[in-house]
Motif scaffolding. Structure first.
Motif, PDB file in Angstrom:
ATOM      1  N   ASN A  76      48.773  49.064 -12.518  1.00  0.00           N
ATOM      2  CA  ASN A  76      49.416  50.333 -12.190  1.00  0.00           C
ATOM      3  C   ASN A  76      48.346  51.353 -11.796  1.00  0.00           C
ATOM      4  O   ASN A  76      47.416  51.613 -12.562  1.00  0.00           O
ATOM      5  CB  ASN A  76      50.210  50.832 -13.400  1.00  0.00           C
ATOM      6  N   LEU A  77      48.472  51.913 -10.599  1.00  0.00           N
ATOM      7  CA  LEU A  77      47.509  52.869 -10.054  1.00  0.00           C
ATOM      8  C   LEU A  77      48.126  54.263  -9.993  1.00  0.00           C
ATOM      9  O   LEU A  77      49.181  54.450  -9.386  1.00  0.00           O
ATOM     10  CB  LEU A  77      47.086  52.435  -8.650  1.00  0.00           C
ATOM     11  N   ALA A  78      47.452  55.236 -10.614  1.00  0.00           N
ATOM     12  CA  ALA A  78      47.875  56.634 -10.540  1.00  0.00           C
ATOM     13  C   ALA A  78      47.071  57.335  -9.460  1.00  0.00           C
ATOM     14  O   ALA A  78      45.834  57.339  -9.503  1.00  0.00           O
ATOM     15  CB  ALA A  78      47.673  57.328 -11.886  1.00  0.00           C
ATOM     16  N   LEU A  79      47.767  57.912  -8.488  1.00  0.00           N
ATOM     17  CA  LEU A  79      47.136  58.623  -7.378  1.00  0.00           C
ATOM     18  C   LEU A  79      47.385  60.117  -7.571  1.00  0.00           C
ATOM     19  O   LEU A  79      48.532  60.562  -7.575  1.00  0.00           O
ATOM     20  CB  LEU A  79      47.727  58.148  -6.052  1.00  0.00           C
ATOM     21  N   VAL A  80      46.319  60.886  -7.754  1.00  0.00           N
ATOM     22  CA  VAL A  80      46.430  62.320  -8.032  1.00  0.00           C
ATOM     23  C   VAL A  80      46.049  63.091  -6.773  1.00  0.00           C
ATOM     24  O   VAL A  80      44.942  62.933  -6.236  1.00  0.00           O
ATOM     25  CB  VAL A  80      45.515  62.720  -9.203  1.00  0.00           C
ATOM     26  N   ARG A  81      46.972  63.917  -6.309  1.00  0.00           N
ATOM     27  CA  ARG A  81      46.736  64.733  -5.120  1.00  0.00           C
ATOM     28  C   ARG A  81      47.052  66.177  -5.452  1.00  0.00           C
ATOM     29  O   ARG A  81      48.065  66.477  -6.073  1.00  0.00           O
ATOM     30  CB  ARG A  81      47.645  64.269  -3.968  1.00  0.00           C
ATOM     31  N   VAL A  82      46.172  67.096  -5.031  1.00  0.00           N
ATOM     32  CA  VAL A  82      46.393  68.526  -5.253  1.00  0.00           C
ATOM     33  C   VAL A  82      46.546  69.207  -3.896  1.00  0.00           C
ATOM     34  O   VAL A  82      45.648  69.121  -3.051  1.00  0.00           O
ATOM     35  CB  VAL A  82      45.244  69.173  -6.049  1.00  0.00           C
ATOM     36  N   GLY A  83      47.660  69.866  -3.672  1.00  0.00           N
ATOM     37  CA  GLY A  83      47.888  70.555  -2.412  1.00  0.00           C
ATOM     38  C   GLY A  83      48.514  69.645  -1.375  1.00  0.00           C
ATOM     39  O   GLY A  83      48.852  68.488  -1.631  1.00  0.00           O
ATOM     40  N   GLU A  84      48.648  70.199  -0.166  1.00  0.00           N
ATOM     41  CA  GLU A  84      49.356  69.497   0.909  1.00  0.00           C
ATOM     42  C   GLU A  84      48.472  69.309   2.139  1.00  0.00           C
ATOM     43  O   GLU A  84      48.966  69.347   3.269  1.00  0.00           O
ATOM     44  CB  GLU A  84      50.619  70.285   1.285  1.00  0.00           C
ATOM     45  N   ASP A  85      47.175  69.111   1.928  1.00  0.00           N
ATOM     46  CA  ASP A  85      46.303  68.808   3.055  1.00  0.00           C
ATOM     47  C   ASP A  85      46.861  67.594   3.800  1.00  0.00           C
ATOM     48  O   ASP A  85      47.076  66.534   3.191  1.00  0.00           O
ATOM     49  CB  ASP A  85      44.893  68.505   2.551  1.00  0.00           C
ATOM     50  N   PRO A  86      47.123  67.713   5.099  1.00  0.00           N
ATOM     51  CA  PRO A  86      47.793  66.619   5.822  1.00  0.00           C
ATOM     52  C   PRO A  86      47.064  65.285   5.729  1.00  0.00           C
ATOM     53  O   PRO A  86      47.694  64.235   5.567  1.00  0.00           O
ATOM     54  CB  PRO A  86      47.852  67.129   7.269  1.00  0.00           C
ATOM     55  N   ALA A  87      45.729  65.317   5.827  1.00  0.00           N
ATOM     56  CA  ALA A  87      44.985  64.070   5.751  1.00  0.00           C
ATOM     57  C   ALA A  87      45.123  63.441   4.367  1.00  0.00           C
ATOM     58  O   ALA A  87      45.328  62.218   4.241  1.00  0.00           O
ATOM     59  CB  ALA A  87      43.515  64.314   6.075  1.00  0.00           C
ATOM     60  N   SER A  88      45.040  64.264   3.320  1.00  0.00           N
ATOM     61  CA  SER A  88      45.170  63.739   1.960  1.00  0.00           C
ATOM     62  C   SER A  88      46.558  63.171   1.715  1.00  0.00           C
ATOM     63  O   SER A  88      46.714  62.114   1.087  1.00  0.00           O
ATOM     64  CB  SER A  88      44.863  64.840   0.938  1.00  0.00           C
ATOM     65  N   VAL A  89      47.572  63.869   2.213  1.00  0.00           N
ATOM     66  CA  VAL A  89      48.946  63.374   2.068  1.00  0.00           C
ATOM     67  C   VAL A  89      49.076  62.010   2.733  1.00  0.00           C
ATOM     68  O   VAL A  89      49.650  61.065   2.171  1.00  0.00           O
ATOM     69  CB  VAL A  89      49.956  64.378   2.679  1.00  0.00           C
TER      70      VAL A  89
END
Length: 297
Positions: free
Chosen positions: A37-50
């Motif tokens: 199980n992999l947890a992917l943490v993203r902060v904000g809505e940067d298009p590349a990161s999304v």
């Protein structure tokens, strides 16, 4: 033999090697009693990161892994991010954690990355992981350098006994790449922006790995005929239509001199995500062994 008489370099395409690595990850995941199980943490809505996080979650599902995206708002505080990381660290059902970079400008990434449980740091960048790598002990390795090693193995490129030169000394690629090659019995030189007469150094390489972030830095006259050249660079250069095109750190004409060359795009890139998922499986295996003892495959 002149350059004009040489056959073009053998292309070391990433997709076939990545598919083989993903197949191995899927096989090993199926042998576990619990699905990694992999947890992917993203902060904000940067298009590349999304886009990157979405792609990683999709690829994880294709391999048969579980994943959850923890999408935090742009205004998330450092304390809130650390709280989430500590919660994921303590959750035995989470085997790997990835904090997608870059974070918004108000967040320093270092405290977040240092807060990760090294056993779950599937990016392989925690100081504990670095220490294990340089002492040749088992541990999670940074995804791009480990992916390069998997690519070389897939195409049966000799590493042991070779003279390897790395151009670039970043903590993401150059430095861990050097350790991996040393551990594989190559003789390793690390060159960088302050290396005098770079061409004299690179021409000595049987295996040349370039991760400098400078388009077309390496030209044909800087490469030993027949060498294997791994281009890690991704650069966008201007085009007449204003959109730009992707190119590597190695000039395309190097293919007339080298014996083997990775394309850009379509070379090292696919290996990075494949290695991330393999790291998730490796993390799950090791956590299983810690709790239950030897793993029977």
């Amino acid at each position: 033999m002149t350059t004009a008489e040489r056959a073009p370099a053998r292309p070391l395409a990433g997709p076939p090697a990545a598919a083989a690595l993903l197949g191995e990850a899927a096989r090993r995941a199926q042998a576990l009693p619990t699905t990694p199980n992999l947890a992917l943490v993203r902060v904000g809505e940067d298009p590349a990161s999304v886009s990157y996080v979405k792609g990683k979650a999709k690829k994880a599902a294709e391999v048969g892994l579980r994943s959850q995206v923890h999408a935090l708002p742009e205004h998330t505080t450092a304390a809130e991010l650390l709280t989430l990381i500590h919660t994921l660290n303590a959750n035995d059902d989470v085997h790997g954690i990835l904090v997608q970079l870059p974070l918004p400008a108000h967040l320093d990434p270092q405290p977040a990355l240092l807060a990760l449980d090294p056993r779950k740091d599937v990016d392989g960048l925690h100081p504990v992981s670095t220490g294990l790598l340089w002492s040749a002990q088992p541990g999670l390795r940074p995804c791009t350098p480990a992916g390069v090693m998997a690519l070389l193995a897939h195409y049966e490129v000799p590493v042991a006994g070779s003279r390897a030169v790395i151009v670039g000394r970043s903590v993401l690629v150059g430095r861990p790449m050097a350790a991996l090659l040393l551990n594989a019995s190559a003789t390793v030189t690390v060159a960088h922006s302050r290396t005098p007469d770079l061409g004299a150094v690179t021409r000595d390489a049987d295996l040349l790995i370039v991760a400098a972030g400078q388009a077309h830095l390496i030209t044909p006259d800087m490469v030993k005929p027949g060498a294997t050249v791994i281009d890690v660079g991704i650069n966008r250069v201007p085009t007449g239509d204003g959109r730009g095109r992707l190119t590597g750190d190695v000039h395309p004409d190097v293919g007339l001199v080298a014996g083997a060359l990775t394309p850009v795009p379509g070379g090292v890139g696919p290996m990075t995500v494949a290695q991330l998922l393999m790291n998730t499986v490796l993390a799950a295996e090791r956590q299983h062994v810690e709790v239950h003892g030897e793993l029977v495959r």
